[in-house]
Design an enzyme around this catalytic site. Sequence first.
Site, PDB file in Angstrom:
ATOM      1  N   CYS A 178       0.828  -1.212   0.000  1.00  0.00           N
ATOM      2  CA  CYS A 178       0.000   0.000   0.000  1.00  0.00           C
ATOM      3  C   CYS A 178       0.861   1.261   0.000  1.00  0.00           C
ATOM      4  O   CYS A 178       1.403   1.658   1.044  1.00  0.00           O
ATOM      5  CB  CYS A 178      -0.914  -0.015   1.227  1.00  0.00           C
ATOM      6  SG  CYS A 178      -1.879   1.488   1.423  1.00  0.00           S
TER       7      CYS A 178
ATOM      8  N   CYS B 298      -0.419   4.066   2.262  1.00  0.00           N
ATOM      9  CA  CYS B 298      -0.153   3.893   3.698  1.00  0.00           C
ATOM     10  C   CYS B 298       1.323   4.116   4.031  1.00  0.00           C
ATOM     11  O   CYS B 298       1.649   4.735   5.030  1.00  0.00           O
ATOM     12  CB  CYS B 298      -0.523   2.476   4.158  1.00  0.00           C
ATOM     13  SG  CYS B 298      -1.970   1.768   3.393  1.00  0.00           S
ATOM     14  N   ASP B 299       2.200   3.585   3.217  1.00  0.00           N
ATOM     15  CA  ASP B 299       3.618   3.511   3.596  1.00  0.00           C
ATOM     16  C   ASP B 299       4.560   4.378   2.760  1.00  0.00           C
ATOM     17  O   ASP B 299       5.736   4.503   3.096  1.00  0.00           O
ATOM     18  CB  ASP B 299       4.098   2.050   3.497  1.00  0.00           C
ATOM     19  CG  ASP B 299       3.259   1.119   4.353  1.00  0.00           C
ATOM     20  OD1 ASP B 299       2.851   1.554   5.444  1.00  0.00           O
ATOM     21  OD2 ASP B 299       3.006  -0.024   3.935  1.00  0.00           O
TER      22      ASP B 299
END
Length: 305
Positions: A133, A136-137
């Site tokens: 992701c 997200c990261d």
Amino acid sequence: MKKDYDLVIVGAGPAGMSAGMYGARSGLETLVLEKGISGGLSNEAPEIENYPGFKNVRGMELVEKMKEQVSEYVEIKELENVERIELKENQAVVFTEKGVYVSKAVVMSMGARHRKSGAKGEDEFLGRGVSYCATCDGFFFKGKSVVVIGGGDSAVREALHLNNIGCDVTVIHRRDKLRAEPYLQNKLEQSSVAILWDSVVKAIAGDKKVEGVVTHNKKTGKDDELPVDGVFISVGEEPNNELATQIGVTVDKNGYIITDKSQRTNIERVYAAGDITGGVRQIVVACAEGAIAALAAYDDLLALT
Ligand code: NAP
């Protein structure tokens, strides 16, 4: 805790939320159960430009708006995993880790999960440079070199997102043609993202964290090492079909639930909607399928009375 419902919906992605809203607005006693937080994989979309009414919106933001609207009509119980479903005399008994719900009808909208690439080291370095992701990261890799594995819409979107936040990005794709929609391909061409064609990642290497990948060119047969800090894997999805197959719902050869045009499965008063049904996996389609499933449930329950 035990409660009777007309319609229980398993999974609160766009399909499940839409089904919940349509079910409740039809007058059905409706409940939506979600094992995590509402939105499913849509939460991970860096930006969405093809959901009508929103020119450009982050997945998380769109999902939050959906949840706010849907919650006006129906309860969404988040962080409540459905462990199993039992079919008994025209009823479905839904067992979660927190309670038991009896329902006359069920919509299965459990969505899909990330597929693994199969590269050596993929599991070992998860969270230590390997991610599924970018939204997200990605932030942790600002100013660093990363690869994105895959050639579909998700891979290209993730590559563009990582590029925008300041990563040095290489897409590694196993063929010489991307699967992503032409619009995204054009955007990628105009960006500074590099593409390594006809190649797969054989192994992810490092000590405590990712330090590089070993690539294999399928045309030349040659292996190469590429030093990178991050590996974003975006090679498609697999359906979360376990609850469905346990009760005998028919799935296709790839595990997606087979439905008719009204989202009915082979089991009476069990419907499926969204990514779990495969096909055109777009938020707009998931929402439509959720609505159709709930309305079919309403019709079928009405016919029973
Ligand atoms: P996808 O369309 O199935 O693409 C998966 C990509 O990964 C393909 O390019 C595939 O290669 C490659 N691949 C598969 N297994 C691999 C492996 N083991 N090693 C290396 N490469 C591998 O998946 P997706 O991009 O996640 O999209 C899923 C669905 O969501 C699609 O229907 C897509 O249209 C939709 N979606 C839409 C948007 C949007 O903005 N409209 C955004 C995200 C997702 P091949 O091409 O060779 O098969």
